[in-house]
Design a protein around this motif. Sequence first.
Motif, short mmCIF file in Angstrom:
data_model
loop_
_atom_site.label_atom_id
_atom_site.label_comp_id
_atom_site.label_asym_id
_atom_site.label_seq_id
_atom_site.Cartn_x
_atom_site.Cartn_y
_atom_site.Cartn_z
N ARG A 28 -1.14 -12.56 3.09
CA ARG A 28 -1.67 -12.51 4.44
C ARG A 28 -1.56 -11.09 4.97
NH1 ARG A 28 2.57 -11.69 7.67
NH2 ARG A 28 4.56 -12.63 7.20
N GLU A 29 -2.29 -10.81 6.02
CA GLU A 29 -2.21 -9.51 6.66
C GLU A 29 -0.83 -9.35 7.28
OE1 GLU A 29 -4.55 -7.03 10.14
OE2 GLU A 29 -5.54 -8.69 9.14
N ALA A 30 -0.28 -8.16 7.16
CA ALA A 30 1.04 -7.88 7.72
C ALA A 30 0.98 -7.94 9.24
CB ALA A 30 1.54 -6.52 7.27
N LYS A 31 1.96 -8.60 9.81
CA LYS A 31 2.09 -8.67 11.26
C LYS A 31 2.96 -7.50 11.72
CE LYS A 31 2.14 -13.70 11.09
NZ LYS A 31 2.97 -14.90 11.30
N LEU A 32 2.86 -7.16 12.99
CA LEU A 32 3.69 -6.09 13.55
C LEU A 32 5.16 -6.37 13.29
CD1 LEU A 32 3.75 -3.45 15.10
CD2 LEU A 32 3.72 -4.76 17.23
N SER A 33 5.56 -7.62 13.36
CA SER A 33 6.96 -7.98 13.12
C SER A 33 7.38 -7.77 11.65
CB SER A 33 7.22 -9.43 13.53
OG SER A 33 6.42 -10.33 12.79
N ASP A 34 6.44 -7.58 10.74
CA ASP A 34 6.73 -7.32 9.32
C ASP A 34 6.97 -5.84 9.03
OD1 ASP A 34 6.22 -10.04 8.62
OD2 ASP A 34 4.08 -9.61 8.44
N HIS A 35 6.52 -4.97 9.91
CA HIS A 35 6.50 -3.53 9.62
C HIS A 35 7.87 -2.96 9.27
CE1 HIS A 35 2.31 -2.59 11.50
NE2 HIS A 35 2.30 -3.72 10.82
N SER A 36 8.90 -3.29 10.02
CA SER A 36 10.22 -2.69 9.74
C SER A 36 10.71 -3.13 8.36
CB SER A 36 11.23 -3.02 10.82
OG SER A 36 11.52 -4.41 10.83
N PHE A 37 10.48 -4.38 7.99
CA PHE A 37 10.87 -4.85 6.65
C PHE A 37 10.11 -4.09 5.57
CE2 PHE A 37 9.88 -7.61 3.02
CZ PHE A 37 11.15 -7.80 2.52
N ILE A 38 8.82 -3.91 5.77
CA ILE A 38 7.99 -3.20 4.79
C ILE A 38 8.46 -1.76 4.63
CG2 ILE A 38 5.65 -2.38 4.27
CD1 ILE A 38 4.65 -5.00 5.67
N PHE A 39 8.76 -1.09 5.74
CA PHE A 39 9.26 0.29 5.65
C PHE A 39 10.63 0.35 4.97
CE2 PHE A 39 6.02 1.43 8.86
CZ PHE A 39 5.51 2.55 8.22
N LYS A 40 11.44 -0.69 5.11
CA LYS A 40 12.73 -0.72 4.42
C LYS A 40 12.56 -0.81 2.91
CE LYS A 40 15.37 -2.66 8.23
NZ LYS A 40 16.04 -3.86 8.76
N LEU A 41 11.42 -1.31 2.47
CA LEU A 41 11.12 -1.37 1.03
C LEU A 41 10.73 -0.01 0.46
CD1 LEU A 41 8.97 -4.62 0.81
CD2 LEU A 41 11.35 -4.34 0.10
N SER A 42 10.38 0.93 1.32
CA SER A 42 9.86 2.22 0.89
C SER A 42 10.74 2.93 -0.14
CB SER A 42 9.61 3.12 2.10
OG SER A 42 9.03 4.33 1.71
N PRO A 43 12.05 3.06 0.08
CA PRO A 43 12.88 3.74 -0.94
C PRO A 43 12.88 3.02 -2.29
CG PRO A 43 14.10 3.47 1.11
CD PRO A 43 12.83 2.69 1.25
#
Length: 52
Positions: free
Chosen positions: A8-23
Amino acid sequence: MDNELVIREAKLSDHSFIFKLSPILANVAQLSWHSDDVIQKMQFDYIAEMLA
């Protein structure tokens, strides 16, 4: 067992989790010809652009 995968399309509430995956994602890339800082910035910038 249900093997259904829903994308599904990422929701605004998903963004912090997604950025935590960055490293983690940057580390998996294993681009030894770039410094860790460069890889991390590229990954962060890519995520930011995709979520914009």
